[in-house]
Motif scaffolding. Structure first.
Motif, PDB file in Angstrom:
ATOM      1  N   CYS A  37       0.849  -1.193   0.000  1.00  0.00           N
ATOM      2  CA  CYS A  37       0.000   0.000   0.000  1.00  0.00           C
ATOM      3  C   CYS A  37       0.881   1.238   0.000  1.00  0.00           C
ATOM      4  O   CYS A  37       1.871   1.313   0.721  1.00  0.00           O
ATOM      5  CB  CYS A  37      -0.886  -0.029   1.252  1.00  0.00           C
TER       6      CYS A  37
ATOM      7  N   CYS B  71      -6.816  -1.861   1.206  1.00  0.00           N
ATOM      8  CA  CYS B  71      -5.732  -2.220   2.111  1.00  0.00           C
ATOM      9  C   CYS B  71      -6.317  -2.733   3.419  1.00  0.00           C
ATOM     10  O   CYS B  71      -7.238  -2.144   3.971  1.00  0.00           O
ATOM     11  CB  CYS B  71      -4.872  -0.989   2.361  1.00  0.00           C
TER      12      CYS B  71
ATOM     13  N   SER C 207      -4.983  -2.693   6.140  1.00  0.00           N
ATOM     14  CA  SER C 207      -4.528  -1.888   7.255  1.00  0.00           C
ATOM     15  C   SER C 207      -5.202  -0.519   7.326  1.00  0.00           C
ATOM     16  O   SER C 207      -5.695  -0.110   8.362  1.00  0.00           O
ATOM     17  CB  SER C 207      -3.014  -1.742   7.169  1.00  0.00           C
ATOM     18  N   CYS C 208      -5.238   0.196   6.199  1.00  0.00           N
ATOM     19  CA  CYS C 208      -5.763   1.562   6.230  1.00  0.00           C
ATOM     20  C   CYS C 208      -7.018   1.764   5.400  1.00  0.00           C
ATOM     21  O   CYS C 208      -7.641   2.801   5.457  1.00  0.00           O
ATOM     22  CB  CYS C 208      -4.677   2.551   5.803  1.00  0.00           C
TER      23      CYS C 208
ATOM     24  N   GLU D 244      -0.072   4.145   0.854  1.00  0.00           N
ATOM     25  CA  GLU D 244      -0.453   5.047   1.941  1.00  0.00           C
ATOM     26  C   GLU D 244       0.222   4.671   3.257  1.00  0.00           C
ATOM     27  O   GLU D 244       0.735   5.518   3.970  1.00  0.00           O
ATOM     28  CB  GLU D 244      -1.972   5.027   2.136  1.00  0.00           C
ATOM     29  N   CYS D 245       0.179   3.382   3.575  1.00  0.00           N
ATOM     30  CA  CYS D 245       0.687   2.967   4.886  1.00  0.00           C
ATOM     31  C   CYS D 245       1.789   1.922   4.805  1.00  0.00           C
ATOM     32  O   CYS D 245       2.290   1.478   5.815  1.00  0.00           O
ATOM     33  CB  CYS D 245      -0.463   2.447   5.751  1.00  0.00           C
TER      34      CYS D 245
HETATM   35 ZN   LIG Z   1      -2.676   0.930   3.630  1.00  0.00          ZN
END
Ligand SMILES: [Zn+2]
Length: 65
Positions: free
Chosen positions: A20, A39, A41-42, A22-23
């Motif tokens: 990802c 994702c 996670s985020c 972003e994270c």
């Molecule tokens: Zn992410």
């Protein structure tokens, strides 16, 4: 006249590791997704279905055979 059959490269479905953007979390996803993948996670969208190979929004780290 006989032609030997032409080998058509089949798009092989594979799993790939996508990071990802972003994270930086790593997500394992199918190369031919039929739904939007976010994702784990985020929640950022990391793959979108296009009809064939998924459009990846992120960094592909590798292919899992
Ligand atoms: Zn992410």
């Amino acid at each position: 006249m006989k032609r030997s059959h032409i080998l058509v490269p089949k798009p092989k479905s594979k799993f790939q590791k996508v990071q990802c953007k972003e994270c930086s979390a790593e997500n394992i996803l199918y190369s031919h997704v039929t739904t939007t993948v976010t994702c784990k996670s985020c929640g950022n969208v990391i793959a979108e279905p296009t009809g064939s190979i998924a459009k990846i929004h992120g960094t592909v780290l590798g292919i899992l055979e």
